[in-house]
Design an enzyme around this catalytic site. Structure first.
Site, short mmCIF file in Angstrom:
data_model
loop_
_atom_site.label_atom_id
_atom_site.label_comp_id
_atom_site.label_asym_id
_atom_site.label_seq_id
_atom_site.Cartn_x
_atom_site.Cartn_y
_atom_site.Cartn_z
N GLY A 1 -11.37 4.07 1.22
CA GLY A 1 -12.31 4.85 2.02
C GLY A 1 -13.54 4.11 2.48
N ASP B 1 -8.00 -7.33 1.32
CA ASP B 1 -6.98 -7.53 2.35
C ASP B 1 -7.52 -7.02 3.68
OD1 ASP B 1 -5.26 -4.95 3.51
OD2 ASP B 1 -6.44 -4.51 1.72
N GLN C 1 -11.59 7.29 -4.42
CA GLN C 1 -12.11 7.80 -3.16
C GLN C 1 -13.45 8.51 -3.42
OE1 GLN C 1 -11.17 7.23 -0.17
NE2 GLN C 1 -9.05 6.54 -0.29
N CYS D 1 -6.84 -27.72 12.61
CA CYS D 1 -8.05 -28.48 12.95
C CYS D 1 -7.83 -29.98 12.84
CB CYS D 1 -9.21 -28.02 12.07
SG CYS D 1 -9.77 -26.35 12.47
N CYS E 1 -7.88 -27.67 7.82
CA CYS E 1 -6.56 -27.07 7.93
C CYS E 1 -5.69 -27.89 8.88
CB CYS E 1 -6.63 -25.62 8.38
SG CYS E 1 -6.94 -25.36 10.16
N ASP F 1 0.86 -1.19 0.00
CA ASP F 1 0.00 0.00 0.00
C ASP F 1 0.89 1.24 0.00
OD1 ASP F 1 0.96 0.14 2.57
OD2 ASP F 1 -0.93 -0.38 3.52
N SER F 2 0.29 2.40 -0.13
CA SER F 2 1.08 3.62 -0.35
C SER F 2 1.56 4.27 0.93
CB SER F 2 0.24 4.63 -1.12
OG SER F 2 -0.82 5.10 -0.30
N GLY F 3 0.98 3.88 2.07
CA GLY F 3 1.29 4.56 3.32
C GLY F 3 0.31 5.65 3.66
N GLY F 4 -0.55 6.00 2.72
CA GLY F 4 -1.49 7.09 2.96
C GLY F 4 -2.43 6.84 4.11
N PHE F 5 -2.98 5.62 4.18
CA PHE F 5 -3.94 5.32 5.25
C PHE F 5 -3.28 5.44 6.62
CE2 PHE F 5 -6.03 2.36 8.19
CZ PHE F 5 -7.33 2.83 8.12
N CYS G 1 -13.50 -27.80 9.04
CA CYS G 1 -12.27 -27.25 8.47
C CYS G 1 -11.22 -28.36 8.38
CB CYS G 1 -11.75 -26.11 9.35
SG CYS G 1 -10.21 -25.37 8.77
N ASP H 1 -2.75 8.49 -1.64
CA ASP H 1 -4.06 9.13 -1.66
C ASP H 1 -4.39 9.67 -0.28
OD1 ASP H 1 -4.27 6.59 -0.48
OD2 ASP H 1 -6.42 6.52 -0.87
#
Length: 379
Positions: free
Chosen positions: A218, A268, A191, A311, A308, A94-98, A306, A148
């Site tokens: 957003g 994600d 956005q 489990c 996995c 990600d860009s780091g904006g959040f 499950c 952003d």
């Protein structure tokens, strides 16, 4: 040719759901796909080998946090993020904006970028669209995000309009600063909060720049899920059909299915590993807090449906014992199970799309999961 290619395999007959695959320089993964989050170049408590074992086709790492520690220049010297963390499959950053807008109370947004303070030590920092791209170029991720602004969902119309316009200008600046378009694909981020005309404006601006993929930002920031679905209903159709669509920060089972129905390809969220560290597990019958006293002598698996590794091999009683004793292995087991649960859910969703019965799958899953309007917080 762009570093990122999307191949549409099938569209579901009754919904907007799409079965496809995304081709990257480090391999191809099927969509729809849930991406585990490896904030600091690791998915907490989980090894790369385990991620491959559970079918994680792509993982996400965080530009802001890796910029601070250990530093993008160091990662570049190590040969890039893939070699640094021993992961030879696709990585999205990600860009780091959040993080800039959510972690720092002391920030000043200007046209040039954002002045803020390091959340670790209070040092003054500055992040611009160009700097965010430079960091991601150094990290060497397959998919990069534009820088952003992510305004609160309940912000005023006038503020969100100015923010959308600034985000579009920043997107173009980032696109122009991108040094490795042949080996790294840069996505634009739509956005506009809950305003339909602003979402349309944002999508129109970004699509005109011809990014190899698009994200919807957003959302999943505290608004009701009905509101998120309403925004997706009119936003996703604005994005090109021949490119990936990524809904950022979504990781509950119901929202993954509802997002797929509305044409989303990638998701994600830190949710599965974050709640796992508190002993909360996702199961086919809903949320299970394994550290609760009622499971002290429960020798069943976390989820009897499950298959996995966890489990198959460990009981609720044993995992509860580990977590109550602060043993790290307990957190590893719950984290593994939760990630597997969502990755397997997406595999089942892909199968339902292929069979044109996604709505029936949703109804059956929600009924078993215990999700209804009265229980809107169920996983």
């Amino acid at each position: 040719m762009s570093a990122i290619q999307y191949r549409l395999i099938k569209k579901e007959k009754h919904t907007g759901a799409r079965l496809g695959e995304i081709i990257t320089p480090h391999g191809t993964f099927p969509t729809p796909m849930f991406m585990p989050v490896g904030t600091l170049a690791t998915v907490k408590t989980i090894s790369p080998e385990e991620l491959k074992e559970m079918g994680a086709g792509v993982i996400l790492s965080n530009t802001y946090h890796l910029w601070l520690r250990p530093g993008d220049e160091l990662v570049k010297k190590a040969g890039g993020l893939h070699k640094f963390m021993n992961w030879d499959q696709p990585i999205l950053t990600d860009s780091g904006g959040f993080q800039v807008f959510s972690l720092s109370d002391m920030r000043n947004i200007e046209e040039e970028g954002v002045h803020f303070r390091n959340h670790l030590n209070g040092a003054k920092l500055f992040l611009s669209p160009e700097k965010a791209i430079q960091i991601q170029n150094n990290l060497g991720s397959d998919i990069m995000m534009s820088f952003d602004e992510c305004p609160p969902f309940d912000e005023s119309y006038d503020y969100v309009k100015k923010s959308v316009e600034r985000t579009s200008r920043w997107a173009l600046r980032g696109l122009n600063a991108h040094q490795n378009p042949e080996s790294q694909g840069l996505f634009g981020i739509v956005q506009g909060a809950g305003f339909e005309d602003l979402r349309k404006q944002s999508a129109r601006d970004l699509v005109s720049m011809d990014f190899p993929g698009y994200s919807i930002g957003g959302l999943s920031v505290g608004e009701p899920k009905e509101e998120m679905n309403r925004v997706l209903d009119f936003t996703t159709p604005l994005l090109p059909e021949n490119k990936p669509r990524y809904l950022m920060g979504v990781g509950t089972a119901d929202s993954l299915i509802d997002g797929v129905i509305r044409g989303i390809d990638m998701f994600d969220c830190v949710l599965p590993t974050r709640i796992a560290r508190n002993g909360t597990c996702m199961t086919h019958s809903g949320r299970l807090v394994v550290k609760n006293a009622q499971f002290a002598e429960d020798f069943r698996p976390l989820d009897e449906k499950c298959d996995c590794y966890v489990c198959k091999n460990y009981t609720r009683a044993y995992i509860r014992h580990l977590i109550k004793c602060d043993e790290t292995f307990g957190i590893r087991l719950t984290s593994y199970h939760n990630l597997y649960f969502l990755i397997q859910l997406m595999k089942n969703v892909r199968e339902a799309i292929m069979n044109d019965n996604l709505l029936e799958f949703r109804e059956a899953f929600f009924e078993e999961y215990g999700f209804n309007k009265e229980n809107a917080k169920a996983f």
